[in-house]
Design a protein around this motif. Structure first.
Motif, PDB file in Angstrom:
ATOM      1  N   GLY A 117       0.794  -1.223   0.000  1.00 34.99           N
ATOM      2  CA  GLY A 117       0.000   0.000   0.000  1.00 34.99           C
ATOM      3  C   GLY A 117       0.822   1.266   0.000  1.00 34.99           C
ATOM      4  N   THR A 118       2.172   1.130   0.031  1.00 39.06           N
ATOM      5  CA  THR A 118       3.038   2.304  -0.017  1.00 39.06           C
ATOM      6  C   THR A 118       2.818   3.069  -1.330  1.00 39.06           C
ATOM      7  N   ILE A 119       2.754   4.401  -1.225  1.00 38.78           N
ATOM      8  CA  ILE A 119       2.528   5.250  -2.391  1.00 38.78           C
ATOM      9  C   ILE A 119       3.855   5.856  -2.847  1.00 38.78           C
ATOM     10  N   LEU A 120       4.154   5.725  -4.130  1.00 38.45           N
ATOM     11  CA  LEU A 120       5.349   6.312  -4.721  1.00 38.45           C
ATOM     12  C   LEU A 120       4.936   7.330  -5.786  1.00 38.45           C
ATOM     13  N   LYS A 121       5.728   8.386  -5.930  1.00 37.83           N
ATOM     14  CA  LYS A 121       5.472   9.395  -6.957  1.00 37.83           C
ATOM     15  C   LYS A 121       6.621   9.409  -7.952  1.00 37.83           C
ATOM     16  N   ASP A 122       6.272   9.314  -9.251  1.00 38.93           N
ATOM     17  CA  ASP A 122       7.322   9.341 -10.264  1.00 38.93           C
ATOM     18  C   ASP A 122       7.735  10.786 -10.561  1.00 38.93           C
ATOM     19  N   LEU A 123       8.598  10.971 -11.522  1.00 36.68           N
ATOM     20  CA  LEU A 123       9.120  12.305 -11.821  1.00 36.68           C
ATOM     21  C   LEU A 123       8.046  13.259 -12.313  1.00 36.68           C
TER      22      LEU A 123
END
Length: 503
Positions: A27-33
């Motif tokens: 469920g961890t949220i990552l943001k791309d460039l």
């Protein structure tokens, strides 16, 4: 360039130990460039330096098991993902791959398409991540699941798809340098695996062979010797030479050879890197000997032999003739009656494995057969003349009576009773019946069962008869009348015991 004996790499560099991060929470949220959010699901793989998770663009719902994207995460301190990111950004853009496939009329190109990437911070740790299309099972699992051997149709079809992928890489200035079954994955589309699509992945060791527009020079460096996966790495890499297009083709040939025969000749000593290197160099100079070592039954695999011969003639800086390789494999498929080169004919997992298990069990039963013959001969009771009807009563006095234990083993195997006499310094009697009678009237030990034939108390005279009287062997000059008297006295005592013993 020379293919002579590899140098002993006493100062060869050791690979840096992987710095794997602690697992990320589902469920961890990552943001791309581009600030687009991606949600991590379950961990589905572990690379040499990073972790791979299912991923979805919809951050408001749980990541489904049928998600069509994955995210590879590595610490910033690791280098392979950095190299992989640069490769994807420069060579693996969707429009580039689609244009290449269309120009060569390919149904698909087995190179992953770049989607996006970004950075992530967790506590004091910094990570980089790469979003990729999801793929299916790797070829190594399928290879092992079917008994470590593919059909010729499968190997030639896989060779075609890998030559397509390598040609694309080479034409864009890169070499892969680590082709192997675990880096070849099935496609995944419409929430299911694609059994007739394979993709070459893991570009952590990818390298530009002409960074400044000119090919790197052939230069051996013992510090870089044996880079890659030891069983498949090229003979150039064993000598510390920089990866090349020739090296990629040689690695592919070794993979195809293993898929055909199951095991390469140098796999018996993979820990000895110099042995592996010297074996490859020797066999590449004598390809017929290599084929004999791989196919001891004389199977005909002319395509792989010709492929290895063409690679042997290839110069270090020379461009491979990809069309010639593909024509070679296509002709081989036609001879086998295969009409569609895009069909991989992959085996059903477990089919050959079951056969191999069956063969092992049959071999085990064959190995155990002699043991059964030694243990279970029904002739023991009859040939030895024993009065025992079952083996169980004999087991007790054998355990409790040292003399009986020493004197009876040979009799149990049906070899007569030489040990009874030999153990006390008495020559062989040559009369099994008399010896057996003497064994059956020995004095019992305390605690023996009343039902046992050996629990009948024998007079002391029996013991005195056993020791001093030596039954003559053949050729002895003793008087025969003495021997007959001893036999009669024993026979009478045995008859008396038989009449009085409980039934």
């Amino acid at each position: 360039m020379p293919r002579g004996k590899a140098r002993t790499a006493a100062t060869a560099r050791k690979p840096r130990a992987p710095n794997l991060p602690a697992p990320f929470v589902n469920g961890t949220i990552l943001k791309d460039l581009r600030k687009k959010e991606w949600k991590l699901g379950d961990e589905v793989g572990k690379g040499g330096f990073g972790l791979i998770y299912l991923a979805a663009e919809d951050v408001d719902s749980p990541v489904a098991q049928t998600a069509e994207h994955v995210i590879k995460i590595e610490p910033h301190s690791n280098g392979p993902l950095f190299c992989e990111l640069h490769f994807y950004q420069r060579v693996s853009k969707p429009e580039m791959i689609n244009a290449w496939a269309n120009s060569r009329k390919l149904k698909y190109l087995g190179v992953p398409k770049y989607i996006t990437h970004g950075n992530h911070t967790r506590g004091n740790e910094n990570f980089r991540f790469l979003v990729m299309p999801r793929f299916g099972t790797d070829l190594q699992k399928i290879f092992e699941g079917c008994g470590k051997q593919f059909s010729k149709e499968t190997v030639l079809a896989l060779g075609l798809r890998m030559v397509d992928a390598l040609e694309y890489l080479h034409e864009n200035g890169y070499v892969h340098a680590d082709i192997k079954a675990s880096n070849i994955l099935l496609g995944f589309d419409n929430k299911q695996e694609q059994q007739d699509q394979v993709y070459l992945v893991d570009y952590g060791l990818v390298l530009k062979y002409s960074p400044d527009g000119s090919h790197k020079e052939y230069k051996e460096d013992p510090r870089k010797a044996h880079d890659g996966t030891i069983e498949f790495t090229s003979t150039d890499a064993h000598k510390g030479v920089a990866p090349s297009r020739r090296g990629d083709m040689e690695i592919l040939a070794f993979c195809m050879l293993q898929w055909l025969c199951g095991k390469l000749p140098w796999e018996d000593k993979l820990l000895d890197k110099n042995y592996v290197a010297d074996s490859k160099i020797r066999y590449m100079e004598d390809i017929p000997a290599l084929m004999r070592a791989c196919f001891s039954k004389g199977e005909s695999h002319g395509e792989i032999s010709k492929f290895l011969t063409l690679i042997l003639k290839l110069g270090y800086e020379e461009k491979p003739d990809y069309n010639k390789y593909k024509t070679l494999f296509k002709d081989g498929l036609k001879k086998l009656g295969v009409k569609d080169e895009w069909k991989l004919h992959l085996p059903v997992a477990g089919t050959s494995a079951k056969k191999s298990v069956k063969r092992k069990s049959e071999e085990a039963s064959e190995c155990s057969t002699p043991k059964k013959k030694v243990r279970g001969t029904p002739k023991v009771a009859t040939t030895s003349g024993s009065l025992q009807h079952t083996p169980k009563p004999a087991a007790k006095p054998r355990q409790g009576t040292p003399q009986t234990a020493r004197g009876t083993p040979q009799r149990a195997r049906g070899r007569g009773t030489p040990q009874t006499a030999r153990g006390r310094g008495t020559p062989r009697t040559g009369t099994p019946r008399a010896t057996a009678s003497r064994a059956s009237i020995k004095s019992p030990m305390k605690g023996d069962s009343v039902n046992s034939p050996q629990t009948i108390k024998s007079p002391a005279k029996v013991q005195t008869v056993k020791s001093p009287v030596k039954s003559p062997s053949k050729g002895n000059n003793s008087k025969p009348s003495t021997r007959r008297k001893v036999k009669r006295s024993r026979a009478k005592k045995v008859d008396a015991w038989v009449q009085t013993s409980p039934r």
